[in-house]
Design an enzyme around this catalytic site. Sequence first.
Site, PDB file in Angstrom:
ATOM      1  N   ASN A  28      37.742  45.223  41.886  1.00  0.00           N
ATOM      2  CA  ASN A  28      36.078  45.897  42.733  1.00  0.00           C
ATOM      3  C   ASN A  28      35.818  45.692  43.776  1.00  0.00           C
ATOM      4  OD1 ASN A  28      33.650  47.747  42.079  1.00  0.00           O
ATOM      5  ND2 ASN A  28      33.114  46.127  40.284  1.00  0.00           N
TER       6      ASN A  28
ATOM      7  N   LYS B 286      33.918  46.398  45.890  1.00  0.00           N
ATOM      8  CA  LYS B 286      31.518  47.252  45.003  1.00  0.00           C
ATOM      9  C   LYS B 286      31.341  47.309  45.820  1.00  0.00           C
ATOM     10  CE  LYS B 286      31.682  43.087  42.289  1.00  0.00           C
ATOM     11  NZ  LYS B 286      30.868  41.950  41.463  1.00  0.00           N
TER      12      LYS B 286
ATOM     13  N   HIS C 153      30.517  48.890  33.612  1.00  0.00           N
ATOM     14  CA  HIS C 153      30.305  47.870  34.801  1.00  0.00           C
ATOM     15  C   HIS C 153      28.767  46.941  34.603  1.00  0.00           C
ATOM     16  CE1 HIS C 153      29.926  44.365  37.774  1.00  0.00           C
ATOM     17  NE2 HIS C 153      31.498  45.004  37.949  1.00  0.00           N
TER      18      HIS C 153
ATOM     19  N   GLU D  80      27.121  45.396  36.367  1.00  0.00           N
ATOM     20  CA  GLU D  80      25.840  46.295  37.500  1.00  0.00           C
ATOM     21  C   GLU D  80      25.187  46.497  37.408  1.00  0.00           C
ATOM     22  OE1 GLU D  80      29.320  44.684  40.307  1.00  0.00           O
ATOM     23  OE2 GLU D  80      28.677  42.567  39.782  1.00  0.00           O
TER      24      GLU D  80
ATOM     25  N   GLU E   7      34.293  41.905  30.469  1.00  0.00           N
ATOM     26  CA  GLU E   7      33.693  41.262  31.459  1.00  0.00           C
ATOM     27  C   GLU E   7      32.309  39.997  30.978  1.00  0.00           C
ATOM     28  OE1 GLU E   7      35.054  42.461  35.516  1.00  0.00           O
ATOM     29  OE2 GLU E   7      33.419  43.601  34.798  1.00  0.00           O
TER      30      GLU E   7
ATOM     31  N   GLY F 208      31.092  37.058  39.543  1.00  0.00           N
ATOM     32  CA  GLY F 208      30.218  35.974  40.748  1.00  0.00           C
ATOM     33  C   GLY F 208      29.714  35.290  40.487  1.00  0.00           C
TER      34      GLY F 208
ATOM     35  N   SER G 218      35.488  36.113  38.238  1.00  0.00           N
ATOM     36  CA  SER G 218      35.395  34.760  38.771  1.00  0.00           C
ATOM     37  C   SER G 218      36.939  34.853  38.397  1.00  0.00           C
ATOM     38  CB  SER G 218      34.496  33.625  38.294  1.00  0.00           C
ATOM     39  OG  SER G 218      33.748  34.083  38.656  1.00  0.00           O
TER      40      SER G 218
HETATM   41  C1  PEP Z   1      34.052  41.716  38.147  1.00  0.00           C
HETATM   42  O1  PEP Z   1      32.455  42.644  39.722  1.00  0.00           O
HETATM   43  O2  PEP Z   1      33.805  43.107  37.601  1.00  0.00           O
HETATM   44  C2  PEP Z   1      34.037  40.638  38.913  1.00  0.00           C
HETATM   45  C3  PEP Z   1      34.778  40.349  37.529  1.00  0.00           C
HETATM   46  O3  PEP Z   1      33.535  39.874  39.686  1.00  0.00           O
HETATM   47  P1  PEP Z   1      34.052  39.084  40.028  1.00  0.00           P
HETATM   48  O4  PEP Z   1      35.873  38.466  40.423  1.00  0.00           O
HETATM   49  O5  PEP Z   1      33.666  38.204  40.895  1.00  0.00           O
HETATM   50  O6  PEP Z   1      33.562  37.377  39.480  1.00  0.00           O
END
Ligand code: PEP
Length: 250
Positions: free
Chosen positions: A9, A11, A94, A96, A166, A172, A212
């Site tokens: 992703n 973003k 997601h 976000e 997630e 992040g 992460s």
């Molecule tokens: C995400 O935004 O779906 C995500 C898992 O981000 P990150 O790997 O940066 O934690």
Amino acid sequence: MRKKIVAGNWKMNNDLAETEALLQELKKQVIPEQVSVFVAPAYTNLQHAFESLRDHPIAVAAQNMHQSDHGAFTGEVSAAMLTSVGVKTVILGHSERRAYFAEDNALLAEKVNTALQHEMTVIFCIGETLQERKEGNYFEVVTKQLEESVFHISEKDWPHIVLAYEPVWAIGTGETASPQQAQEMHEKIRSIVASTYTESIADSVSILYGGSVKPENATEIFGQPDVDGGLIGGASLNAQSFMEIVNAFV
Ligand code: PEP
């Protein structure tokens, strides 16, 4: 055997030139046959990415879409627009989108329906916040997200669904759920899919972990029996680290 999937992703990162540069790096790599790999660039670069990856096993996904087919929704993009440029997969729910754009479970249910009507595959994200984790009701939170956004679909639609657990506190932040925490939640998710639908649907649905994931932790996380891959944010912006994660299955 469940499909192994790694999806990047991107973003709101990478303009057109940067998108092409990252795609060129990725296209030099050999994608292991047993892993389905997706990248999700920004809307403006989806068509370019689709054309650039035309003869390549990496597929393109969108990061979001609107629930309506068309209309006066300034700034939005529909499922038909995505499929018209070759994009057949969309990330929905997601954290976000939930946190910054007020997308709730009911709205996400509509988006899921629209995507399925357009024969798209949905990577549907679920996960609890840090507070919900601390309060100990993370199973209930994830169960409710599934019940209110996904569990109305019919059995025949499940081949078009990928789930992505997630935990919001791990996105992040550099914090990762431990492999045991990931496995515990993935097993729970699979068991509620089994009790709501059938064992066979639960056995077939791929459940990705996101939060992460890095080359250093991917092997252990992906080694858990109910973890079928990852949704990768930050580490997907670098071809080498993304490919190391893709190759964590091998
Ligand atoms: C995400 O935004 O779906 C995500 C898992 O981000 P990150 O790997 O940066 O934690």
